[in-house]
Design a protein around this motif. Structure first.
Motif, mmCIF file in Angstrom:
data_model
loop_
_atom_site.group_PDB
_atom_site.id
_atom_site.type_symbol
_atom_site.label_atom_id
_atom_site.label_comp_id
_atom_site.label_asym_id
_atom_site.label_seq_id
_atom_site.Cartn_x
_atom_site.Cartn_y
_atom_site.Cartn_z
ATOM 1 N N UNK A 165 0.827 -1.209 0.000
ATOM 2 C CA UNK A 165 0.000 0.000 0.000
ATOM 3 C C UNK A 165 0.863 1.261 0.000
ATOM 4 N N UNK A 166 1.887 1.284 0.821
ATOM 5 C CA UNK A 166 2.776 2.448 0.913
ATOM 6 C C UNK A 166 3.473 2.698 -0.424
ATOM 7 N N UNK A 167 3.987 1.651 -1.047
ATOM 8 C CA UNK A 167 4.681 1.814 -2.322
ATOM 9 C C UNK A 167 3.722 2.198 -3.444
ATOM 10 N N UNK A 168 2.533 1.601 -3.467
ATOM 11 C CA UNK A 168 1.569 1.923 -4.514
ATOM 12 C C UNK A 168 1.115 3.380 -4.407
ATOM 13 N N UNK A 169 0.814 3.819 -3.198
ATOM 14 C CA UNK A 169 0.409 5.234 -3.015
ATOM 15 C C UNK A 169 1.504 6.180 -3.443
ATOM 16 N N UNK A 170 2.754 5.841 -3.155
ATOM 17 C CA UNK A 170 3.879 6.678 -3.567
ATOM 18 C C UNK A 170 3.963 6.738 -5.085
ATOM 19 N N UNK A 171 3.804 5.597 -5.742
ATOM 20 C CA UNK A 171 3.830 5.574 -7.198
ATOM 21 C C UNK A 171 2.739 6.467 -7.785
ATOM 22 N N UNK A 172 1.521 6.366 -7.273
ATOM 23 C CA UNK A 172 0.407 7.158 -7.778
ATOM 24 C C UNK A 172 0.688 8.646 -7.593
#
Length: 175
Positions: A165-172
């Motif tokens: 979740x942390x990495x995906x939100x950062x990517x977005x």
């Protein structure tokens, strides 16, 4: 035997069942579980569907995965059963990861191995150890979508709680 609310899957259909965890494991030999050996095309999907109907999570492992990537398979099983070390994503920092670093990381930690990417981010702990990586690439299958998530995994025998979740939100946010 898989049982749940008095429903049963015949014992010859499942290799290992842990009723208290509602998890079952199926070891699929490539030859013996193939259409060449008279298995219908939907054989594995049908078994998965039947287990899901009974509230049982079915983990299917191929003999190729077991023979070639046993450490990764064991780590996944330990994670599913709750025996892996747990690290909380809030105690990690996000870093950019090169394509080469991501490829090496996934080769050692992901059941499907390495895959090229356009963008990759990782999570490091306070000692600087790379704990998890998520990679993205331009969409290969749907021209209406700009990006696709290519891979995510964590180091063996470790679950990074909230890491994906942390990495995906950062990517977005950044892309």
């Amino acid at each position: 035997i898989i049982t749940n609310d008095r429903q049963t899957i015949p014992p010859q259909e499942i290799d290992i069942h842990l009723p208290c965890a509602k998890i079952a494991f199926e070891y699929n030999g490539i030859f013996w579980h193939s259409e060449l050996n008279r298995k219908v095309k939907s054989y594995h999907l049908n078994k998965l569907t039947e287990c899901n109907k009974k509230g049982v999570r079915l983990i299917q492992i191929t003999d190729k995965e077991w023979l070639e990537k046993q450490d990764i398979v064991k780590s996944r099983i330990k994670g599913i059963l709750g025996f892996n070390k747990r690290v909380y994503a809030r105690k990690t920092s996000i870093v950019s990861v090169t394509n080469k670093e991501a490829m090496t990381f996934f080769k050692n930690t992901h059941i499907q191995g390495a895959a090229g990417c356009t963008v990759a981010y990782g999570l490091k702990d306070e000692s600087g150890t790379l704990l998890a990586v998520m990679s993205f690439g331009k969409s290969r299958f749907n021209k209406n979508v700009e990006w696709e998530l290519v891979r995510y995994s964590s180091i063996l025998n470790t679950n990074v709680v909230g890491g994906a979740s942390k990495l995906f939100k950062h990517f977005v946010r950044t892309n």
